[in-house]
Design an enzyme around this catalytic site. Sequence first.
Site, PDB file in Angstrom:
ATOM      1  N   THR A  39       0.876  -1.181   0.000  1.00  0.00           N
ATOM      2  CA  THR A  39       0.000   0.000   0.000  1.00  0.00           C
ATOM      3  C   THR A  39       0.909   1.226   0.000  1.00  0.00           C
ATOM      4  O   THR A  39       2.020   1.175   0.533  1.00  0.00           O
ATOM      5  CB  THR A  39      -0.859   0.081   1.275  1.00  0.00           C
ATOM      6  N   GLU A  86      -5.579  -4.384   0.955  1.00  0.00           N
ATOM      7  CA  GLU A  86      -5.746  -5.510   1.876  1.00  0.00           C
ATOM      8  C   GLU A  86      -6.938  -6.397   1.522  1.00  0.00           C
ATOM      9  O   GLU A  86      -7.091  -7.476   2.072  1.00  0.00           O
ATOM     10  CB  GLU A  86      -5.958  -4.972   3.313  1.00  0.00           C
ATOM     11  N   LYS A 138     -11.993  17.533  12.354  1.00  0.00           N
ATOM     12  CA  LYS A 138     -12.484  17.579  13.728  1.00  0.00           C
ATOM     13  C   LYS A 138     -12.647  19.033  14.134  1.00  0.00           C
ATOM     14  O   LYS A 138     -11.669  19.718  14.410  1.00  0.00           O
ATOM     15  CB  LYS A 138     -11.506  16.880  14.686  1.00  0.00           C
ATOM     16  N   TRP A 165     -17.458  16.066  14.110  1.00  0.00           N
ATOM     17  CA  TRP A 165     -16.782  15.617  12.895  1.00  0.00           C
ATOM     18  C   TRP A 165     -17.462  16.164  11.649  1.00  0.00           C
ATOM     19  O   TRP A 165     -18.683  16.147  11.542  1.00  0.00           O
ATOM     20  CB  TRP A 165     -16.804  14.085  12.815  1.00  0.00           C
TER      21      TRP A 165
HETATM   22  P1  ADP Z   1      -3.728   3.624  -0.893  1.00  0.00           P
HETATM   23  O1  ADP Z   1      -3.664   3.333   0.583  1.00  0.00           O
HETATM   24  O2  ADP Z   1      -2.457   3.620  -1.591  1.00  0.00           O
HETATM   25  O3  ADP Z   1      -4.625   4.773  -1.262  1.00  0.00           O
HETATM   26  P2  ADP Z   1      -5.664   1.610  -1.351  1.00  0.00           P
HETATM   27  O4  ADP Z   1      -6.205   1.464  -2.701  1.00  0.00           O
HETATM   28  O5  ADP Z   1      -5.393   0.379  -0.592  1.00  0.00           O
HETATM   29  O6  ADP Z   1      -4.365   2.365  -1.530  1.00  0.00           O
HETATM   30  O7  ADP Z   1      -6.612   2.564  -0.535  1.00  0.00           O
HETATM   31  C1  ADP Z   1      -7.721   2.058   0.125  1.00  0.00           C
HETATM   32  C2  ADP Z   1      -8.505   3.189   0.702  1.00  0.00           C
HETATM   33  O8  ADP Z   1      -9.089   3.964  -0.328  1.00  0.00           O
HETATM   34  C3  ADP Z   1      -9.664   2.745   1.557  1.00  0.00           C
HETATM   35  O9  ADP Z   1      -9.260   2.438   2.868  1.00  0.00           O
HETATM   36  C4  ADP Z   1     -10.576   3.962   1.504  1.00  0.00           C
HETATM   37  O10 ADP Z   1     -10.188   4.953   2.437  1.00  0.00           O
HETATM   38  C5  ADP Z   1     -10.328   4.502   0.131  1.00  0.00           C
HETATM   39  N1  ADP Z   1     -11.397   4.077  -0.802  1.00  0.00           N
HETATM   40  C6  ADP Z   1     -11.399   3.045  -1.636  1.00  0.00           C
HETATM   41  N2  ADP Z   1     -12.540   2.993  -2.345  1.00  0.00           N
HETATM   42  C7  ADP Z   1     -13.299   4.026  -1.936  1.00  0.00           C
HETATM   43  C8  ADP Z   1     -14.602   4.527  -2.278  1.00  0.00           C
HETATM   44  N3  ADP Z   1     -15.355   3.961  -3.211  1.00  0.00           N
HETATM   45  N4  ADP Z   1     -15.045   5.612  -1.636  1.00  0.00           N
HETATM   46  C9  ADP Z   1     -14.301   6.227  -0.688  1.00  0.00           C
HETATM   47  N5  ADP Z   1     -13.073   5.826  -0.341  1.00  0.00           N
HETATM   48  C10 ADP Z   1     -12.568   4.727  -0.945  1.00  0.00           C
END
Ligand code: ADP
Length: 538
Positions: free
Chosen positions: A181, A326, A434, A439
């Site tokens: 990631t 993940e 915050k 929030w």
């Molecule tokens: P990185 O951490 O590099 O951005 P990831 O693709 O693993 O890579 O990121 C996952 C995160 O992206 C999720 O935990 C979430 O916060 C965000 N995310 C993924 N899909 C969506 C979505 N459809 N709407 C909002 N947030 C999203």
Amino acid sequence: MMQLPLTVGSLLERAEKFFPKKQVVSRTLSGIHHLTYKEIGQRTRRLASSLEKLGVKKGDRVGTLAWNHHRHLEIYFAAPGIGAVLHTINLRLSPEHITYIINHAEDKMLFVDEDILPLIERVKDSLKTVKAYIIMTDQDKLPRTSLQPAYSYERLLESGDPKHPFIQNIDENDPAGMCYTSATTGNPKGVVYSHRGIVLHSFALGLADTTAISEKDTCMAVVPMFHVNAWGMPFAATWFGSKQVLPGPMFTPKHLAEFIQEEKVSVTAGVPTIWLGLLNELERGSYDTSSLRAILCGGSAAPTAMIQAFEQKYKIPFLHAYGMTETTPLATISTLKSYQKDLDEAEVITIRSKQGLIVPGLEMKVIAGDNEVKWDGKEMGELLIRGPWIANEYYKDERTKESFKDGWLYTGDVATVDEEGNVKLVDRTKDLVKSGGEWISSVDLENALMAHEAVFESSVVGVPHPQWQERPIACVVLKDSYKGKVNKQELLDFIAPQFAKWWLPDEIIFMDDIPKTSVGKFLKRELRSRLKNYYIEA
Ligand code: ADP
């Protein structure tokens, strides 16, 4: 029942057997290539045999630094096909993070696209485990490089065996792939994908109520093949015999629109910023996009106005999905239930812009403290997920303890659940603003701003405030034709009816461009750092 292991090699075997004539269209630096699955199969087997000859063994990590093209697709199957581990590396990360990732995964070989060579040449002396580099180029001669030993991908194929068998005696729980990631703080965290996880995830992509990928589709993964295996699309599309379009290193909105028109793409996948760019292109030029049956969008929240524009103006159905590195990544997807079809337009779009239902095979809960939140669309908590394609640890990483507890993945995402079970992401925990003990969802404010016809992109961040702890500030990029014609007050007046007064951003800062992460998401960390002294200096 029989215990037949689920293996990645078997996915390509099916395409070779039943769909040998179907095509993969691939753009590389020098042009567009058309290959059939028969050719892809033979080339993959040649590569697999050459890798074995070079000393790659079961369990060895094979790194790739490559765009979306046919050679990358071949490695997707060749490495797991001999029991090795396909390690896709995000080539947009910093040289320090790339070095960390390669050393941490202990990559034995690195496949490198020609245009990425300078990046790797710069860090080569710090790479501790790499024994050989395989250069992917369309040219007959290997480009000049200081990487040693360096092999030409195509020459290796020539000396390989087109009938080389894929490994059979393999445990389906063995690693097939891995991906890191892009960490916002600290070093990137590695996730290992098993053969079983990848195959079950591919099944999930074929379900009618998820993305329904099938032989009839032409699939174009715009999401990079180094970002969670291009969301698994190359695996599923190959298995089901779909035609594939791999857009290569130059995936500008214009090139994407041309590919959609010329190759009659039916399903395409990418992050919202890609689709904002495409929308802009469709507004400028005239393209036939009638072949598209779904734009799959995830990675960050899809703005409601964008979903509406695609669906209403261009008649292109939009699929909003959620996942993480993940989670392989598909975890939730937004679809209407059969009895919701007759709801009015506003209600439908509200549902469609949520992240949706957990896909069959996975389980989820949203907790606040020790308790699950009420399914009322209001109570917020952290989203937890578990299932057969969810990681259960970070690779050799202490931070496993923070995210994997009691058999659940703690996503770090704050969500609500409505009465129908639809998940709506409020924010990433660290992106919530915050303010005065309450929030504010940066996502909701961005969504509202991007619904204004003048706004191209918008990102909202919490900025330290002496009295309120944090206050929201919006960064906005206007569409070219509106530059200088729209002011802050107009935008605030436009979104005001939707929010309590204290939710409204204190400031709207107009920018030419919003910085993006390595996978095209708004880089809030950078915006926060630029604005951190905003109130102190004011
Ligand atoms: P990185 O951490 O590099 O951005 P990831 O693709 O693993 O890579 O990121 C996952 C995160 O992206 C999720 O935990 C979430 O916060 C965000 N995310 C993924 N899909 C969506 C979505 N459809 N709407 C909002 N947030 C999203």
